[in-house]
Design an enzyme around this catalytic site. Sequence first.
Site, PDB file in Angstrom:
ATOM      1  N   ASN A 195      37.676  51.259  49.091  1.00  0.00           N
ATOM      2  CA  ASN A 195      38.901  52.027  48.905  1.00  0.00           C
ATOM      3  C   ASN A 195      38.695  53.385  49.570  1.00  0.00           C
ATOM      4  O   ASN A 195      37.645  53.651  50.160  1.00  0.00           O
ATOM      5  CB  ASN A 195      39.285  52.137  47.427  1.00  0.00           C
ATOM      6  CG  ASN A 195      38.257  52.886  46.592  1.00  0.00           C
ATOM      7  OD1 ASN A 195      37.434  53.644  47.115  1.00  0.00           O
ATOM      8  ND2 ASN A 195      38.298  52.684  45.284  1.00  0.00           N
ATOM      9  N   THR A 222      41.303  50.105  51.703  1.00  0.00           N
ATOM     10  CA  THR A 222      42.498  50.002  50.859  1.00  0.00           C
ATOM     11  C   THR A 222      42.925  51.404  50.440  1.00  0.00           C
ATOM     12  O   THR A 222      42.124  52.203  49.977  1.00  0.00           O
ATOM     13  CB  THR A 222      42.235  49.117  49.640  1.00  0.00           C
ATOM     14  OG1 THR A 222      41.094  49.606  48.913  1.00  0.00           O
ATOM     15  CG2 THR A 222      41.948  47.682  50.068  1.00  0.00           C
ATOM     16  N   GLY A 270      48.943  51.228  51.310  1.00  0.00           N
ATOM     17  CA  GLY A 270      48.655  49.972  51.983  1.00  0.00           C
ATOM     18  C   GLY A 270      47.182  49.874  52.313  1.00  0.00           C
ATOM     19  O   GLY A 270      46.328  50.318  51.540  1.00  0.00           O
ATOM     20  N   ASP A 297      49.746  49.075  35.641  1.00  0.00           N
ATOM     21  CA  ASP A 297      48.313  49.288  35.456  1.00  0.00           C
ATOM     22  C   ASP A 297      47.612  49.011  36.774  1.00  0.00           C
ATOM     23  O   ASP A 297      47.543  47.863  37.219  1.00  0.00           O
ATOM     24  CB  ASP A 297      47.797  48.353  34.350  1.00  0.00           C
ATOM     25  CG  ASP A 297      46.339  48.609  33.985  1.00  0.00           C
ATOM     26  OD1 ASP A 297      45.680  49.400  34.688  1.00  0.00           O
ATOM     27  OD2 ASP A 297      45.871  48.004  33.003  1.00  0.00           O
ATOM     28  N   GLY A 339      42.133  46.593  43.276  1.00  0.00           N
ATOM     29  CA  GLY A 339      41.161  46.298  44.330  1.00  0.00           C
ATOM     30  C   GLY A 339      40.536  44.927  44.161  1.00  0.00           C
ATOM     31  O   GLY A 339      40.289  44.215  45.138  1.00  0.00           O
ATOM     32  N   ASP A 340      40.282  44.531  42.913  1.00  0.00           N
ATOM     33  CA  ASP A 340      39.717  43.210  42.648  1.00  0.00           C
ATOM     34  C   ASP A 340      40.713  42.122  43.023  1.00  0.00           C
ATOM     35  O   ASP A 340      40.339  41.084  43.584  1.00  0.00           O
ATOM     36  CB  ASP A 340      39.335  43.081  41.172  1.00  0.00           C
ATOM     37  CG  ASP A 340      38.257  44.066  40.761  1.00  0.00           C
ATOM     38  OD1 ASP A 340      37.464  44.467  41.633  1.00  0.00           O
ATOM     39  OD2 ASP A 340      38.210  44.440  39.579  1.00  0.00           O
ATOM     40  N   ALA A 395      49.700  42.172  40.890  1.00  0.00           N
ATOM     41  CA  ALA A 395      48.697  42.405  39.843  1.00  0.00           C
ATOM     42  C   ALA A 395      48.927  43.730  39.125  1.00  0.00           C
ATOM     43  O   ALA A 395      48.747  43.827  37.907  1.00  0.00           O
ATOM     44  CB  ALA A 395      47.292  42.357  40.443  1.00  0.00           C
ATOM     45  N   GLY A 454      46.236  45.155  32.187  1.00  0.00           N
ATOM     46  CA  GLY A 454      44.895  44.594  32.105  1.00  0.00           C
ATOM     47  C   GLY A 454      44.341  44.297  33.477  1.00  0.00           C
ATOM     48  O   GLY A 454      45.022  43.714  34.332  1.00  0.00           O
TER      49      GLY A 454
END
Length: 408
Positions: A280, A316, A321, A342, A347-348, A378, A383
């Site tokens: 990131n 990222t 973007g 959230d 990133g995951d 996401a 969570g």
Amino acid sequence: MFKEERRSDILNLLIKEGSVNVSKLSLYYQVSQETIRSDLDYLQHAGMLQRCYGGGILNRQALSKLIAENKIIIPDITEIPVDKETRVKKEDSIMSGKVCILGSFNIDVSATVPWLPQSGESVLASQFGFYPGGKGANQAQAASNAGADVHFIFKVGKDQFSAFALNHIKKSGIKSYSAYQTDDAPTGSALIYVSAEDGDNCIAIYSGANMKITVEEIQEQRNFIAAADVVLMQLENNLSAIKEFIKIAQQEEKVIILNPAPYTKQVNEIIGSIDILTPNETEASFLSGINISNISDAKQAGNIILKSGVKKVIITLGAQGSLLCEKERTLFVPAWHAVVKDAAGAGDAFNGALATALARKYDLVSAIQYASAFASLAVEQEGASSMPTHQNVIHRMTTQTNDVAIIK
């Protein structure tokens, strides 16, 4: 189907299976996950199930009491039509690639706060809970939801959280995993503050058992690494295990993705062996020495990181973007529009979906667009381990536009 019919169906499935999953019910009934959550809340209020993370578990004792008191009559069990189940499996087999992930499993202790606290400041949380997490587990969940055949390698302690971890993985839909345990450290954990204002977050991680996986245990995983199309890892495991994972992946000629999080200077020992690096903007700043405040800064940082020997860098940039930096070109892929609840786990989500798309033989730019759309969905859920489905992503990509720009 009327609401009452759907809820009756869900209750029947609950009695038959013992538990239900929000994302699977949403896909089957072709309704939003919010609608399914409302159905489960209704059944919980009626005393028929106990809500759990991602779904619900049958409350057998309460349900038996309701039946005995003639307060509820259970009709014949409704089963999913065979033709629909077969079609879903056939679609999954067409789109799935194989991804092997070495990573962490943590117990996330998450608090939603009005804003991220400053030093010495106390704030009142509006929500608090324990959730499954860890970058490895989150990325494995993302890849699985995106349709990949996932093998996940992780290690937990022998404490009260290890059973929670193993139970979560069993119910997650992740098709294959190797779970190791140790007496030398507790299961990893993370303390997460999530801002209710904008979904931003800050995270403190205690690695615990994640740092105890051995070289010998990684060597036992060679067959799974060899069977994969793409391998993915982060930096929440010990470096010796990560090095062995990379070594075997190189020998087996696999595409190697490293998400260099959380940042550590030790990453410089392995970065030259990586095909695709996905920092990131904060991690890219540490890796390059460039303070990133705009796309131009990110391009400069990416070009510096490329000199370390990594083949491709994808930085990222959160709501902006992502930026693809290669020796011959730099491309900016804007983010898809999202209503952020959230941002923890974004990133995951991106990394798991990216690995899946590449395993399906998408070209790199298309894979980034897919991963970006996946991450945008996401962050609309609460969570870090809450992930959308492949069908959700395709819908977003067909209802929004996302034009790639060449950065000169």
